[in-house]
Design an enzyme around this catalytic site. Structure first.
Site, PDB file in Angstrom:
ATOM      1  CD1 TRP A 118      51.834  28.658 -20.987  1.00  0.00           C
ATOM      2  CD2 TRP A 118      51.538  26.619 -20.111  1.00  0.00           C
ATOM      3  NE1 TRP A 118      51.228  28.810 -19.760  1.00  0.00           N
ATOM      4  CE2 TRP A 118      51.037  27.581 -19.211  1.00  0.00           C
ATOM      5  CE3 TRP A 118      51.472  25.277 -19.768  1.00  0.00           C
ATOM      6  CZ2 TRP A 118      50.473  27.222 -17.981  1.00  0.00           C
ATOM      7  CZ3 TRP A 118      50.907  24.919 -18.552  1.00  0.00           C
ATOM      8  CH2 TRP A 118      50.412  25.892 -17.673  1.00  0.00           C
ATOM      9  CG  ASP A 158      48.776  25.763 -25.953  1.00  0.00           C
ATOM     10  OD1 ASP A 158      47.632  26.243 -25.821  1.00  0.00           O
ATOM     11  OD2 ASP A 158      49.520  25.498 -24.983  1.00  0.00           O
ATOM     12  CE  LYS A 173      45.433  30.199 -19.082  1.00  0.00           C
ATOM     13  NZ  LYS A 173      46.261  29.026 -19.312  1.00  0.00           N
TER      14      LYS A 173
HETATM   15  C1  LIG Z   1      47.069  27.980 -19.197  1.00  0.00           C
HETATM   16  C2  LIG Z   1      47.777  27.397 -20.342  1.00  0.00           C
HETATM   17  C3  LIG Z   1      47.983  26.018 -20.469  1.00  0.00           C
HETATM   18  C4  LIG Z   1      47.560  25.025 -19.399  1.00  0.00           C
HETATM   19  O1  LIG Z   1      46.213  24.918 -19.340  1.00  0.00           O
HETATM   20  P1  LIG Z   1      45.523  23.869 -18.339  1.00  0.00           P
HETATM   21  O2  LIG Z   1      44.111  23.896 -18.820  1.00  0.00           O
HETATM   22  O3  LIG Z   1      45.704  24.407 -16.963  1.00  0.00           O
HETATM   23  O4  LIG Z   1      46.171  22.564 -18.520  1.00  0.00           O
HETATM   24  C5  LIG Z   1      48.618  25.549 -21.598  1.00  0.00           C
HETATM   25  N1  LIG Z   1      49.033  26.381 -22.555  1.00  0.00           N
HETATM   26  C6  LIG Z   1      48.872  27.717 -22.461  1.00  0.00           C
HETATM   27  C7  LIG Z   1      49.357  28.595 -23.566  1.00  0.00           C
HETATM   28  C8  LIG Z   1      48.234  28.259 -21.359  1.00  0.00           C
HETATM   29  O5  LIG Z   1      48.064  29.591 -21.263  1.00  0.00           O
END
Ligand SMILES: *Cc1c(COP(=O)(O)O)cnc(C)c1O
Length: 370
Positions: free
Chosen positions: A111, A182, A206
């Site tokens: 990511w 993030d 998540k």
């Molecule tokens: C799942 C995830 C993303 C992407 O998320 P989307 O909502 O599908 O764009 C970005 N960063 C991390 C750390 C993730 O686990």
């Protein structure tokens, strides 16, 4: 296989999906019960105008509860946006990197790598000050150990790399840098000091709710950086001025996030989640550590409590493991192809019993195949 499928309500199984993922049964029941008539309103949240008092109340209380859970200081704005965490990879440089300025990125997994790819598309310089690629992303360097550029506009990192299972468990220092993080896959799983960050964002699917919304927590003063002329849907200032409702927000996703926040509050808040997550992850890591059959991907000090990545002696054994686990009532244990092997995602709502069942299954699979 002797591992038993323990009886769970509604015939549910242990779902180790990395996202969208397991939600608390209590929350799903509340959502179900509201689907014909929310709280005497006479219609469900799926059908309600986002401009109604009722929905405004749902949004406001979700934000208020999140502020309480995370201890978000008053000088931070809380937004629910769309486009997933992935759109933030673009919105952050568009909004918060002044023209021609440079930013630092720390890459500890897939990511973080994507965030750099997006950042490179816009004016300005993206310095990758650390990239753990050489080790196939199995670790995360201490944030204090890095050579941060003196003239950066912000320093960007990923607190939990969902694919590799690499986790930072400490906040950045109070060092004057604007840290942007993030936290998609570990938000609300451990206590964080929000004031150490310029911005935190997370796709909600998540640890918070069903897919649809992305949460952004932004320190107010950074909004002064937002240039004029951005498309309104990509402009943090427009979103703040309109209270996340410049257009129709992802109402159902926000509603369910609110239910999850209330569920967390009833269950001891973030501190209690953190203690539980530590214990849950330990059950599975113990099964790895006490074996020469399973091998953890991440180094011990950066192991994720949310996404536990491990390999088996051969790829074929990995496939057999995933298939037999499925028969025993455990799904989504296959690892991402870049890491191979297996990944068990055990977010806040994932039950501790499921971790125990997996650990027991791992031991019996090893005994039969080791
Ligand atoms: C799942 C995830 C993303 C992407 O998320 P989307 O909502 O599908 O764009 C970005 N960063 C991390 C750390 C993730 O686990």
């Amino acid at each position: 296989m002797s591992a038993t499928i323990t009886s769970q309500p509604y015939g549910r199984i242990y779902n180790f999906s990395a996202g969208p993922c397991t939600l608390p049964v209590e929350v799903l029941e509340e959502a179900r019960d509201s689907i014909m008539n929310w709280n005497g309103f006479g219609a469900s949240v799926l059908e309600m105008s986002h401009r109604s008092k009722a929905f405004e109340g749902i949004l406001d209380s979700a934000i208020a509860d999140l502020r309480e859970l995370m201890g978000i200081p008053a000088n931070y704005k809380v937004l629910f946006l769309q486009g997933g965490a992935s759109l933030q990879f673009s919105m952050i440089p568009m909004n918060l990197r002044p023209e021609g300025a440079s930013v630092d990125h720390i890459v500890t997994g897939a990511w973080g790598k994507k965030s750099v790819e997006a950042s490179n598309l816009y004016g300005g310089k993206t310095n990758v000050i650390y990239d753990a690629k050489e080790s196939n992303y199995n670790h995360a360097p201490a944030l204090t150990s890095l050579a941060i550029s003196p003239d950066n506009s912000y320093v960007y990192f990923t607190s939990n790399e969902t694919i590799q299972g690499v986790n930072y468990l400490a906040d950045p220092a109070n060092d004057g840098n604007v840290w942007i993080c993030d936290m998609s896959s570990d938000i609300l799983s451990r206590e964080v000091n929000v004031s150490r960050y310029g911005m935190i964002f997370a796709g909600v699917q998540k640890n918070m709710g069903p897919a649809g919304a992305v949460l952004a927590i932004i320190r107010e003063d950074l909004l002064e950086r937002v240039p004029s002329g951005l498309p309104p849907m990509l402009d943090y200032k427009v979103m703040v001025e309109n209270g996340s409702m410049y257009n129709t927000p992802p109402c159902w996703s926000i509603y369910m996030c609110g239910l999850v926040y209330k569920w967390m509050m009833r269950n001891g808040g973030v501190a209690a989640m953190e203690a539980k997550n530590e214990a849950k992850a330990k059950l599975i890591y113990d099964a790895i550590d006490n074996s020469s059959f399973y091998k953890g991907h991440a180094v011990a000090q950066n192991r994720s409590r949310m996404n536990i990545t491990f390999t088996l002696p051969t790829e074929d054994l990995g496939k057999k493991f995933v298939a037999e686990a499925k028969e025993a009532g455990m799904i989504e244990l296959n690892g991402h192809r870049s890491v191979g092997g297996c990944r068990a995602s055990v977010y806040n709502a994932f039950p501790v019993e499921g971790c125990q069942v997996l650990a027991d299954f791992m031991r019996s699979f090893e005994a039969a195949n080791g």
